[in-house]
Design a protein around this motif. Structure first.
Motif, PDB file in Angstrom:
ATOM      1  N   VAL A  18     -19.852  34.099  39.106  1.00 22.87           N
ATOM      2  CA  VAL A  18     -21.095  34.759  38.704  1.00 22.87           C
ATOM      3  C   VAL A  18     -21.985  34.869  39.923  1.00 22.87           C
ATOM      4  O   VAL A  18     -22.262  33.868  40.590  1.00 22.87           O
ATOM      5  CB  VAL A  18     -21.825  33.959  37.596  1.00 22.87           C
ATOM      6  CG1 VAL A  18     -23.115  34.659  37.201  1.00 22.87           C
ATOM      7  CG2 VAL A  18     -20.915  33.766  36.387  1.00 22.87           C
ATOM      8  N   ILE A  19     -22.425  36.107  40.218  1.00 21.67           N
ATOM      9  CA  ILE A  19     -23.309  36.336  41.353  1.00 21.67           C
ATOM     10  C   ILE A  19     -24.544  37.079  40.871  1.00 21.67           C
ATOM     11  O   ILE A  19     -24.503  37.789  39.870  1.00 21.67           O
ATOM     12  CB  ILE A  19     -22.609  37.126  42.485  1.00 21.67           C
ATOM     13  CG1 ILE A  19     -22.055  38.444  41.969  1.00 21.67           C
ATOM     14  CG2 ILE A  19     -21.522  36.295  43.127  1.00 21.67           C
ATOM     15  CD1 ILE A  19     -21.429  39.320  43.042  1.00 21.67           C
ATOM     16  N   GLY A  20     -25.637  36.897  41.577  1.00 25.71           N
ATOM     17  CA  GLY A  20     -26.873  37.566  41.232  1.00 25.71           C
ATOM     18  C   GLY A  20     -27.060  38.828  42.051  1.00 25.71           C
ATOM     19  O   GLY A  20     -26.612  38.926  43.192  1.00 25.71           O
ATOM     20  N   ALA A  21     -27.712  39.801  41.441  1.00 23.67           N
ATOM     21  CA  ALA A  21     -28.056  41.036  42.133  1.00 23.67           C
ATOM     22  C   ALA A  21     -29.503  40.945  42.586  1.00 23.67           C
ATOM     23  O   ALA A  21     -30.303  40.210  42.016  1.00 23.67           O
ATOM     24  CB  ALA A  21     -27.878  42.231  41.206  1.00 23.67           C
ATOM     25  N   ARG A  22     -29.823  41.674  43.606  1.00 19.30           N
ATOM     26  CA  ARG A  22     -31.189  41.654  44.138  1.00 19.30           C
ATOM     27  C   ARG A  22     -32.187  42.245  43.153  1.00 19.30           C
ATOM     28  O   ARG A  22     -33.329  41.858  43.111  1.00 19.30           O
ATOM     29  CB  ARG A  22     -31.240  42.428  45.446  1.00 19.30           C
ATOM     30  CG  ARG A  22     -30.492  41.743  46.550  1.00 19.30           C
ATOM     31  CD  ARG A  22     -30.628  42.530  47.807  1.00 19.30           C
ATOM     32  NE  ARG A  22     -29.895  41.863  48.885  1.00 19.30           N
ATOM     33  CZ  ARG A  22     -29.868  42.294  50.107  1.00 19.30           C
ATOM     34  NH1 ARG A  22     -30.511  43.394  50.431  1.00 19.30           N
ATOM     35  NH2 ARG A  22     -29.200  41.645  51.019  1.00 19.30           N
ATOM     36  N   GLY A  23     -31.768  43.230  42.387  1.00 19.76           N
ATOM     37  CA  GLY A  23     -32.630  43.796  41.357  1.00 19.76           C
ATOM     38  C   GLY A  23     -33.704  44.730  41.858  1.00 19.76           C
ATOM     39  O   GLY A  23     -34.628  45.056  41.145  1.00 19.76           O
ATOM     40  N   ARG A  24     -33.617  45.188  43.079  1.00 25.06           N
ATOM     41  CA  ARG A  24     -34.591  46.147  43.584  1.00 25.06           C
ATOM     42  C   ARG A  24     -34.375  47.484  42.894  1.00 25.06           C
ATOM     43  O   ARG A  24     -33.265  47.837  42.527  1.00 25.06           O
ATOM     44  CB  ARG A  24     -34.448  46.315  45.091  1.00 25.06           C
ATOM     45  CG  ARG A  24     -34.778  45.036  45.828  1.00 25.06           C
ATOM     46  CD  ARG A  24     -34.621  45.238  47.315  1.00 25.06           C
ATOM     47  NE  ARG A  24     -34.858  43.971  47.988  1.00 25.06           N
ATOM     48  CZ  ARG A  24     -34.538  43.744  49.236  1.00 25.06           C
ATOM     49  NH1 ARG A  24     -33.980  44.668  49.969  1.00 25.06           N
ATOM     50  NH2 ARG A  24     -34.783  42.571  49.773  1.00 25.06           N
ATOM     51  N   SER A  25     -35.417  48.239  42.701  1.00 28.42           N
ATOM     52  CA  SER A  25     -35.353  49.557  42.063  1.00 28.42           C
ATOM     53  C   SER A  25     -34.798  49.472  40.647  1.00 28.42           C
ATOM     54  O   SER A  25     -34.201  50.408  40.160  1.00 28.42           O
ATOM     55  CB  SER A  25     -34.491  50.521  42.890  1.00 28.42           C
ATOM     56  OG  SER A  25     -34.928  50.586  44.201  1.00 28.42           O
ATOM     57  N   ARG A  26     -34.987  48.338  40.000  1.00 30.63           N
ATOM     58  CA  ARG A  26     -34.537  48.120  38.624  1.00 30.63           C
ATOM     59  C   ARG A  26     -33.043  48.344  38.452  1.00 30.63           C
ATOM     60  O   ARG A  26     -32.554  48.616  37.375  1.00 30.63           O
ATOM     61  CB  ARG A  26     -35.319  48.991  37.645  1.00 30.63           C
ATOM     62  CG  ARG A  26     -36.794  48.924  37.808  1.00 30.63           C
ATOM     63  CD  ARG A  26     -37.628  48.426  36.706  1.00 30.63           C
ATOM     64  NE  ARG A  26     -37.101  48.412  35.382  1.00 30.63           N
ATOM     65  CZ  ARG A  26     -37.145  47.342  34.628  1.00 30.63           C
ATOM     66  NH1 ARG A  26     -37.645  46.231  35.078  1.00 30.63           N
ATOM     67  NH2 ARG A  26     -36.689  47.376  33.410  1.00 30.63           N
TER      68      ARG A  26
END
Length: 65
Positions: A18-26
Motif C-alpha cells: 500500500v502506497i500513498g499518492a501525493r493528492g495534488r490537483s485532487r
C-alpha cells in the motif's frame, strides 16, 4: 537502503503493498518511487489518496460517495 529497492524486495513475500499518492490537483499523483513500485512490485499494489476516508460499519455497501 533505497526505498524503491527495499519495497521491491519486500513485495516478494507480501500479499499487498500500500502506497500513498501525493493528492495534488485532487488526483492520484504518484512520486518517482511510487511509480516505480507500481511497475516493479512482485505483488498487487494499492494506491491510496489523501482524501480517501475509511468506511465504517454504518456505511452501506455500494453506496455512492
Amino acid at each position: 537502503d533505497h526505498p524503491e529497492r527495499a519495497l521491491r524486495e519486500l513485495s516478494a513475500n507480501a500479499h499487498l503493498v500500500v502506497i500513498g499518492a501525493r493528492g495534488r490537483s485532487r488526483g492520484l499523483e504518484l512520486g518517482q518511487v511510487s511509480r516505480r513500485i507500481v511497475m516493479a512490485a512482485l505483488c498487487p499494489v494499492m494506491v491510496v489518496g489523501s482524501d480517501v476516508r475509511p468506511r465504517t460499519s454504518s456505511d452501506s455497501v455500494g453506496a455512492a460517495d
